[in-house]
Design a protein around this motif. Structure first.
Motif, PDB file in Angstrom:
ATOM      1  N   TRP A  49       0.841  -1.188   0.000  1.00 21.00           N
ATOM      2  CA  TRP A  49       0.000   0.000   0.000  1.00 21.00           C
ATOM      3  C   TRP A  49       0.870   1.229   0.000  1.00 21.00           C
ATOM      4  N   GLY A  50       0.545   2.159  -0.880  1.00 21.36           N
ATOM      5  CA  GLY A  50       1.353   3.360  -1.047  1.00 21.36           C
ATOM      6  C   GLY A  50       0.877   4.516  -0.202  1.00 21.36           C
ATOM      7  N   ALA A  51       1.335   5.658  -0.593  1.00 23.98           N
ATOM      8  CA  ALA A  51       1.039   6.884   0.132  1.00 23.98           C
ATOM      9  C   ALA A  51      -0.437   7.252   0.012  1.00 23.98           C
ATOM     10  N   THR A  52      -0.828   8.170   0.825  1.00 22.42           N
ATOM     11  CA  THR A  52      -2.194   8.663   0.804  1.00 22.42           C
ATOM     12  C   THR A  52      -2.507   9.260  -0.562  1.00 22.42           C
ATOM     13  N   VAL A  53      -3.683   8.997  -1.035  1.00 20.84           N
ATOM     14  CA  VAL A  53      -4.127   9.488  -2.337  1.00 20.84           C
ATOM     15  C   VAL A  53      -4.565  10.940  -2.201  1.00 20.84           C
ATOM     16  N   GLU A  54      -4.063  11.763  -3.087  1.00 20.41           N
ATOM     17  CA  GLU A  54      -4.416  13.173  -3.085  1.00 20.41           C
ATOM     18  C   GLU A  54      -5.866  13.336  -3.532  1.00 20.41           C
ATOM     19  N   SER A  55      -6.641  14.128  -2.812  1.00 23.19           N
ATOM     20  CA  SER A  55      -8.032  14.357  -3.204  1.00 23.19           C
ATOM     21  C   SER A  55      -8.068  15.162  -4.498  1.00 23.19           C
ATOM     22  N   ASP A  56      -9.188  15.069  -5.214  1.00 20.96           N
ATOM     23  CA  ASP A  56      -9.335  15.833  -6.451  1.00 20.96           C
ATOM     24  C   ASP A  56      -9.212  17.326  -6.183  1.00 20.96           C
ATOM     25  N   GLU A  57      -9.767  17.775  -5.065  1.00 24.26           N
ATOM     26  CA  GLU A  57      -9.716  19.198  -4.722  1.00 24.26           C
ATOM     27  C   GLU A  57      -8.267  19.649  -4.490  1.00 24.26           C
ATOM     28  N   ALA A  58      -7.511  18.865  -3.743  1.00 23.43           N
ATOM     29  CA  ALA A  58      -6.107  19.202  -3.483  1.00 23.43           C
ATOM     30  C   ALA A  58      -5.294  19.146  -4.776  1.00 23.43           C
ATOM     31  N   TYR A  59      -5.568  18.138  -5.606  1.00 29.47           N
ATOM     32  CA  TYR A  59      -4.877  18.016  -6.888  1.00 29.47           C
ATOM     33  C   TYR A  59      -5.142  19.244  -7.753  1.00 29.47           C
ATOM     34  N   ASN A  60      -6.410  19.640  -7.870  1.00 29.05           N
ATOM     35  CA  ASN A  60      -6.754  20.791  -8.703  1.00 29.05           C
ATOM     36  C   ASN A  60      -6.138  22.079  -8.168  1.00 29.05           C
ATOM     37  N   GLU A  61      -6.073  22.210  -6.851  1.00 29.20           N
ATOM     38  CA  GLU A  61      -5.437  23.393  -6.249  1.00 29.20           C
ATOM     39  C   GLU A  61      -3.947  23.428  -6.592  1.00 29.20           C
ATOM     40  N   ARG A  62      -3.297  22.265  -6.530  1.00 32.27           N
ATOM     41  CA  ARG A  62      -1.879  22.185  -6.882  1.00 32.27           C
ATOM     42  C   ARG A  62      -1.676  22.511  -8.362  1.00 32.27           C
ATOM     43  N   MET A  63      -2.559  22.002  -9.232  1.00 28.54           N
ATOM     44  CA  MET A  63      -2.458  22.291 -10.663  1.00 28.54           C
ATOM     45  C   MET A  63      -2.668  23.775 -10.932  1.00 28.54           C
TER      46      MET A  63
ATOM     47  N   GLU B 103      -0.051  28.199 -28.565  1.00 26.76           N
ATOM     48  CA  GLU B 103       0.652  26.947 -28.269  1.00 26.76           C
ATOM     49  C   GLU B 103       1.154  26.921 -26.829  1.00 26.76           C
ATOM     50  N   ALA B 104       1.635  28.054 -26.332  1.00 22.50           N
ATOM     51  CA  ALA B 104       2.120  28.118 -24.946  1.00 22.50           C
ATOM     52  C   ALA B 104       0.980  27.870 -23.961  1.00 22.50           C
ATOM     53  N   VAL B 105      -0.187  28.444 -24.233  1.00 27.51           N
ATOM     54  CA  VAL B 105      -1.351  28.228 -23.363  1.00 27.51           C
ATOM     55  C   VAL B 105      -1.795  26.765 -23.431  1.00 27.51           C
ATOM     56  N   ALA B 106      -1.816  26.191 -24.625  1.00 27.56           N
ATOM     57  CA  ALA B 106      -2.196  24.782 -24.786  1.00 27.56           C
ATOM     58  C   ALA B 106      -1.224  23.869 -24.035  1.00 27.56           C
ATOM     59  N   LYS B 107       0.064  24.206 -24.059  1.00 24.23           N
ATOM     60  CA  LYS B 107       1.064  23.406 -23.350  1.00 24.23           C
ATOM     61  C   LYS B 107       0.835  23.462 -21.845  1.00 24.23           C
ATOM     62  N   VAL B 108       0.513  24.621 -21.320  1.00 23.00           N
ATOM     63  CA  VAL B 108       0.217  24.751 -19.878  1.00 23.00           C
ATOM     64  C   VAL B 108      -0.958  23.859 -19.525  1.00 23.00           C
ATOM     65  N   LYS B 109      -1.994  23.874 -20.320  1.00 22.15           N
ATOM     66  CA  LYS B 109      -3.188  23.055 -20.046  1.00 22.15           C
ATOM     67  C   LYS B 109      -2.879  21.574 -20.151  1.00 22.15           C
ATOM     68  N   ARG B 110      -2.010  21.184 -21.093  1.00 20.05           N
ATOM     69  CA  ARG B 110      -1.617  19.777 -21.208  1.00 20.05           C
ATOM     70  C   ARG B 110      -0.757  19.346 -20.028  1.00 20.05           C
ATOM     71  N   ASP B 111       0.178  20.197 -19.637  1.00 20.59           N
ATOM     72  CA  ASP B 111       1.123  19.845 -18.569  1.00 20.59           C
ATOM     73  C   ASP B 111       0.498  19.860 -17.178  1.00 20.59           C
ATOM     74  N   PHE B 112      -0.538  20.662 -16.991  1.00 19.52           N
ATOM     75  CA  PHE B 112      -1.157  20.813 -15.672  1.00 19.52           C
ATOM     76  C   PHE B 112      -2.673  20.673 -15.775  1.00 19.52           C
ATOM     77  N   PRO B 113      -3.170  19.467 -16.094  1.00 24.40           N
ATOM     78  CA  PRO B 113      -4.613  19.267 -16.296  1.00 24.40           C
ATOM     79  C   PRO B 113      -5.391  19.241 -14.988  1.00 24.40           C
ATOM     80  N   PHE B 114      -6.647  19.625 -15.053  1.00 27.58           N
ATOM     81  CA  PHE B 114      -7.562  19.523 -13.913  1.00 27.58           C
ATOM     82  C   PHE B 114      -8.297  18.193 -13.988  1.00 27.58           C
ATOM     83  N   LYS B 115      -8.755  17.723 -12.857  1.00 32.66           N
ATOM     84  CA  LYS B 115      -9.581  16.507 -12.814  1.00 32.66           C
ATOM     85  C   LYS B 115     -11.024  16.905 -12.863  1.00 32.66           C
TER      86      LYS B 115
END
Length: 120
Positions: free
Chosen positions: A62-76, A108-120
């Motif tokens: 068993w691995g580390a605690t799973v990040e919640s969607d809310e925490a993940y989106n805040e980090r993104m 293209e720069a904006v599209a790259k940001v969205k690809r690199d840091f997607p929301f759930k």
């Protein structure tokens, strides 16, 4: 969110649990799943807190605690804010010269940001 499904209220002791292969987060103790090809069989420890953890089948642990969607989106969102600093410079450049090339670079720069840091 971790789901531990179908633990019967009886004196029966369970030694195996089943973790779904799709997310490696849902645990089923009873009944044994009919579609065993879609589940990992693991040793069950009723004293272990499975909540919020994910199973790593490669390491069989068993691995580390799973990040919640809310925490993940805040980090993104924080990551995007940093990355948009560069794309904002390209936007200002496009606003200044209005060329198709500078607009394409900004888009293209904006599209790259969205690809690199997607929301759930």
């Amino acid at each position: 969110m971790m789901n531990i499904n179908n633990i019967p209220q009886s004196e029966e002791v369970f030694y195996k649990a089943y973790v779904d292969k799709a997310t490696c987060r849902n645990v089923q103790v009873w009944p044994v799943p009919e579609d065993l090809d879609n589940w990992h069989e693991v040793d069950f420890d009723e004293s272990f807190d499975y909540s919020g953890k994910t199973y790593d089948p490669a390491a069989c642990e068993w691995g580390a605690t799973v990040e919640s969607d809310e925490a993940y989106n805040e980090r993104m969102l924080d990551e995007r804010r940093e990355a948009y600093i560069e794309s904002d410079k390209l936007f200002m450049e496009w606003q200044y010269d209005q060329t198709p090339e500078s607009k394409a670079a900004w888009v293209e720069a904006v599209a790259k940001v969205k690809r690199d840091f997607p929301f759930k």
